[in-house]
Design a protein around this motif. Sequence first.
Motif, PDB file in Angstrom:
ATOM      1  N   ASN A   1       0.737  -1.172  -0.021  1.00 59.67           N
ATOM      2  CA  ASN A   1      -0.051  -0.220   0.326  1.00 59.67           C
ATOM      3  C   ASN A   1       1.035   1.489   0.169  1.00 59.67           C
TER       4      ASN A   1
ATOM      5  N   ARG B   1      -0.782   7.834   1.031  1.00 68.43           N
ATOM      6  CA  ARG B   1      -0.665   8.678  -0.107  1.00 68.43           C
ATOM      7  C   ARG B   1      -1.696   9.723   1.070  1.00 68.43           C
TER       8      ARG B   1
ATOM      9  N   GLU C   1      -6.253   7.415   2.946  1.00 70.38           N
ATOM     10  CA  GLU C   1      -6.217   6.905   1.984  1.00 70.38           C
ATOM     11  C   GLU C   1      -5.012   6.315   1.054  1.00 70.38           C
TER      12      GLU C   1
ATOM     13  N   LEU D   1      -2.929   3.690  -2.320  1.00 74.75           N
ATOM     14  CA  LEU D   1      -3.401   3.524  -3.485  1.00 74.75           C
ATOM     15  C   LEU D   1      -2.723   1.840  -3.232  1.00 74.75           C
TER      16      LEU D   1
ATOM     17  N   PRO E   1      -1.449  -1.426  -9.957  1.00 77.85           N
ATOM     18  CA  PRO E   1      -2.000  -0.614  -9.224  1.00 77.85           C
ATOM     19  C   PRO E   1      -3.207  -1.030  -9.401  1.00 77.85           C
TER      20      PRO E   1
ATOM     21  N   LEU F   1      -7.579   2.321  -5.481  1.00 78.82           N
ATOM     22  CA  LEU F   1      -7.349   3.374  -4.835  1.00 78.82           C
ATOM     23  C   LEU F   1      -8.810   4.013  -3.125  1.00 78.82           C
TER      24      LEU F   1
ATOM     25  N   SER G   1      -8.314  10.503 -10.637  1.00 80.73           N
ATOM     26  CA  SER G   1      -8.160   8.782 -10.423  1.00 80.73           C
ATOM     27  C   SER G   1      -7.284   8.227 -10.941  1.00 80.73           C
TER      28      SER G   1
ATOM     29  N   ILE H   1      -3.806   8.222 -11.348  1.00 83.63           N
ATOM     30  CA  ILE H   1      -3.194   7.655 -10.187  1.00 83.63           C
ATOM     31  C   ILE H   1      -3.493   5.648  -9.627  1.00 83.63           C
ATOM     32  N   LEU H   2      -4.361   5.388 -10.328  1.00 87.95           N
ATOM     33  CA  LEU H   2      -4.311   3.876 -10.903  1.00 87.95           C
ATOM     34  C   LEU H   2      -3.879   3.457 -12.561  1.00 87.95           C
TER      35      LEU H   2
END
Lengths: 246, 246
Positions: free
Chosen positions: A104, A107, A134, A136, A143, A146, A197, A200-201
Motif C-alpha cells: 500500500n 497517500r 488514503e 493506493l 495498481p 484506490l 483517479s 493515480i490508477l
Amino acid sequence: MGDAEPVPIRRARADQARLVADVLRHHIHDGGYPHGLPAEAELSVEFGVSRNAVREALATLKEEGLIDRGPKVGTQVAIRKYDHGLDALVGLKETFTGYGEVRNEVRAAMSVAAPPAVARRLQLQPGEPVLFVERLRFLGDLPLSLDKTYLAPDVGAEVLKHPLETNDIFALLEEVTGQRLGSASLAVEAVPADAHSAAILQVPEGAAVLLLERLTHLDDGRPVDLEYIRMRGDRITLRGNLVREL
Amino acid sequence: MGDAEPVPIRRARADQARLVADVLRHHIHDGGYPHGLPAEAELSVEFGVSRNAVREALATLKEEGLIDRGPKVGTQVAIRKYDHGLDALVGLKETFTGYGEVRNEVRAAMSVAAPPAVARRLQLQPGEPVLFVERLRFLGDLPLSLDKTYLAPDVGAEVLKHPLETNDIFALLEEVTGQRLGSASLAVEAVPADAHSAAILQVPEGAAVLLLERLTHLDDGRPVDLEYIRMRGDRITLRGNLVREL
C-alpha cells in the motif's frame, strides 16, 4: 453439433459480436484458453456467427487489453483479472495470498473533522474528529485500487500506530480491538474514472471503475470503518454466490 | 465541531474534491438531501476543504447527472439510483415491486447451437441447442439493463411459451419446472459500454456499465440459466452484506 438442427443466428453483426465477446471475456476470466484462443474460423462455427462478427468481437477484447493478436502467435490472453470475493469480508492482502505481494502506498493518514454524512454512518457527531487514510494498493507493480477510509477516532488512532504499507486495515482493526469484525454493508457501482483517479490508477480518463462503499462493523455491532474503494475495472472481478429466498 | 481540534486537510484540490464527491454521491443514493444539498460555504466547512474543492466536487456530480444546479433553486438531486440486491437471488421485477412497472423488450428469442464455453457452464455438449433470449429491461420509460440469457433446451422451450415481456425469467423457471431456484454464482465487472450497447441503453459510448455474469441452478443443483447482464452504471447500485469468516 447435436442431433437437433439449431437455427443459425440471423442478427445484426454488432449484436452477434457483443455476444461472442461476452462469452469469450468470461471464459478468459475463468482461466480458459491458456494456450491461446481458437482461430477465427473455428469461433465462427462455435458461435454460429459470421467471421466478421468474430473479428469485431476480438477487436473489442483487444481494445480492452484482454488479448493480443499477431500473425505468428495467433490470439493470446494478455491479462488476467483477479477475483475479489463478494461472499465474505476479506481484506485485499488476505484475498491475494498466493498471487503476489500486496503493498500500500499511503497517500494520506490524518485526523479530520467528520463530514455529517460520514459522521452519521459511523454514529459520531458531525465535526467530531475521524481518522482518514488514503491508500493506493498494488499487487506486485500493478495498481489495483484506490481506497479512502474513515475510521472511528479511538480505534483509528490505534490502527495508525501500525505500518499501513504492508497490513490490511481489517487485520489491524481486529488486532487493536481484540474483537473479530462482524458484518459489513456493501454498495457496488460502476463509475467513470475522473482525471485524477485515472492518473493515480494508471488507466485512461473515463475508464470504467468499480466503486465500492463499505461500512464495516465490529463483532459488537459498532460501525468503525467506512471505505470508498475504486477498483480498476480491467483488473478486478467481484465474485459471489446468491441464494433464492423469497 | 467536537472538542478535539481536528487538523484541517491540506491536500491537492483534486484529492479533496474527489473525497467530497464520493461522500455526497453515496449520501444522495441513500436518499439524503430530499430538499436539496447544503450551500457551497456550508459544505466547505463540513468537509474542511476549500470552496473551490466543493465546486469541483459538485461539477463532477453534475456531470454524472446526479444533481442539478441553478441560481434560484440551489443544488438539487436530479436522479435517484435503484438498488439491486447482492444478497438474494431475485429477479428485476421482484426487486422493483413498488418502484414502477418493469417491462421487457424482447430483442431475440431463438434456438442456437451452444458455444463450447456456454455448453460447459450449462453442462451440455458443445453445439447442443440452447434457447437464447435477449431483453432490454425498462423500469417505466427508463432502460435499466440489457440481458442476454442462455437457457437449457428443455426448460428453455417451456419458458418461451410464456410472455417474456412482463415476466421475470426466474419466476417462469420456477413455474415450468415446479422447482424453486437454488443458488447462483455471480461475477460483477465494470466495463465501458460499446457503441451498440450504449445506443440501446441510451447512454454515451464508453459509459461505465455493470456487467454481471450469473449462472443460476435449480434447487436440485442443475444449471439452467446463464445470463450476461449489462446494467446502467448511473442507474443501478448493487447492495449486499458481507460477513467475516476466515
